[in-house]
Design a protein around this motif. Structure first.
Motif, PDB file in Angstrom:
ATOM      1  N   LYS A  20       0.712  -1.099   0.029  1.00 12.57           N
ATOM      2  CA  LYS A  20      -0.001  -0.099  -0.069  1.00 12.57           C
ATOM      3  C   LYS A  20       0.635   1.193  -0.006  1.00 12.57           C
ATOM      4  O   LYS A  20       1.874   1.231   0.793  1.00 12.57           O
ATOM      5  N   GLY A  21       0.543   1.969  -0.852  1.00  7.32           N
ATOM      6  CA  GLY A  21       1.416   3.347  -1.188  1.00  7.32           C
ATOM      7  C   GLY A  21       2.538   3.317  -1.959  1.00  7.32           C
ATOM      8  O   GLY A  21       3.245   4.413  -2.212  1.00  7.32           O
ATOM      9  N   VAL A  22       2.619   2.106  -2.514  1.00  8.49           N
ATOM     10  CA  VAL A  22       3.615   1.908  -3.591  1.00  8.49           C
ATOM     11  C   VAL A  22       3.012   2.038  -5.081  1.00  8.49           C
ATOM     12  O   VAL A  22       1.936   1.833  -5.426  1.00  8.49           O
ATOM     13  N   GLN A  23       3.894   3.153  -5.574  1.00 10.00           N
ATOM     14  CA  GLN A  23       3.266   3.285  -7.132  1.00 10.00           C
ATOM     15  C   GLN A  23       4.300   2.841  -8.215  1.00 10.00           C
ATOM     16  O   GLN A  23       5.618   2.937  -8.007  1.00 10.00           O
ATOM     17  N   PHE A  24       3.649   2.253  -9.187  1.00  9.48           N
ATOM     18  CA  PHE A  24       4.615   1.785 -10.263  1.00  9.48           C
ATOM     19  C   PHE A  24       4.270   2.644 -11.638  1.00  9.48           C
ATOM     20  O   PHE A  24       3.102   2.938 -12.003  1.00  9.48           O
ATOM     21  N   PHE A  25       5.418   2.806 -12.274  1.00 12.34           N
ATOM     22  CA  PHE A  25       5.219   3.489 -13.479  1.00 12.34           C
ATOM     23  C   PHE A  25       5.783   2.804 -14.660  1.00 12.34           C
ATOM     24  O   PHE A  25       7.360   2.403 -14.309  1.00 12.34           O
ATOM     25  N   THR A  26       5.557   2.302 -15.595  1.00 15.29           N
ATOM     26  CA  THR A  26       6.290   2.014 -16.716  1.00 15.29           C
ATOM     27  C   THR A  26       6.638   2.993 -17.718  1.00 15.29           C
ATOM     28  O   THR A  26       5.753   3.708 -18.260  1.00 15.29           O
ATOM     29  N   ILE A  27       7.919   3.257 -17.815  1.00 12.60           N
ATOM     30  CA  ILE A  27       8.529   4.382 -18.784  1.00 12.60           C
ATOM     31  C   ILE A  27       9.308   3.831 -19.701  1.00 12.60           C
ATOM     32  O   ILE A  27      10.035   2.754 -19.535  1.00 12.60           O
ATOM     33  N   SER A  28       9.580   4.368 -20.777  1.00  8.74           N
ATOM     34  CA  SER A  28      10.300   4.253 -21.918  1.00  8.74           C
ATOM     35  C   SER A  28      11.245   5.156 -22.693  1.00  8.74           C
ATOM     36  O   SER A  28      12.071   4.911 -23.499  1.00  8.74           O
ATOM     37  N   ASN A  29      10.918   6.361 -22.239  1.00 12.31           N
ATOM     38  CA  ASN A  29      11.950   7.337 -22.552  1.00 12.31           C
ATOM     39  C   ASN A  29      11.757   8.419 -21.536  1.00 12.31           C
ATOM     40  O   ASN A  29      11.059   8.532 -20.415  1.00 12.31           O
TER      41      ASN A  29
END
Length: 200
Positions: A20-29
């Motif tokens: 809880k409280g963890v954010q995930f972002f998938t980024i490629s640039n």
């Protein structure tokens, strides 16, 4: 893949959500990285505002860790984006990470890949273009065993193999690294299923 596996683990546990409280972002640039960091900063500012509205003291929000894994994986394509003397996207990402660390007290961990320096050695990817780090560690796997699948594990989720890793200090904001002996700059540790251990 990491986010999906963690979500699967959370659904299997009877306790409250452990991430809880963890954010995930998938980024490629770099542009997507800047967007994700802006989102993180907006959340931090909102937490500051909520806490300060409910308290007389200007207390900071809870501890914050930002992990970028990896710099070379998502920023290499932006290395030569600068035109006419303007700052490159890679430089903007580095500046924003520094601002989050300095202004909000966030701990920032950035991993990087390696490229061949010659036939027998490796060097950090991105060359001198990535200068965001205050402290640099070079990690080298000295010894590794094969991963094992245990009972009751998620399908395809393997237990981390045992590894002996050599960590070498390459840069430190408060230490003259070049003047330190090899023994002072290097440490061995073990990564096993039980966690991180000192080597015998």
């Amino acid at each position: 893949v990491l986010a999906r596996r963690l979500n699967q683990l959370c659904h299997r546990t009877k306790n409250a959500n452990p991430i809880k409280g963890v954010q995930f972002f998938t980024i490629s640039n770099g542009y997507e990285a800047l967007s994700a960091l802006s989102n993180i900063e907006a959340n931090i500012q909102q937490r500051y505002s909520e806490r300060n509205n409910n308290s007389r003291s200007l207390s900071p929000p809870s501890r914050l860790l930002i992990v970028l894994d990896s710099a070379s994986g998502c920023l290499s394509g932006d290395l030569y984006a600068a035109r006419g003397g303007s700052m490159s996207v890679t430089g903007e990402v580095a500046c924003m990470l520094r601002r989050l660390a300095r202004q909000y007290g966030a701990a920032v961990l950035v991993t990087n890949g390696t490229v061949s320096a010659d036939k027998n050695s490796l060097k950090a990817a991105m060359g001198k273009s990535w200068k965001a780090a205050d402290l640099k560690l070079w990690l080298h796997i000295e010894e590794s065993s094969s991963p094992v699948e245990q009972e009751n594990n998620l399908p395809g989720l393997l237990l981390s193999p045992r590894k002996i890793v050599r960590a070498t200090l390459e840069q430190h904001p408060a230490k003259a690294v070049d003047q330190r002996s090899s023994q002072e700059r290097t440490a061995l540790f073990e990564i096993a299923s039980s966690g991180i251990l000192d080597t015998p």
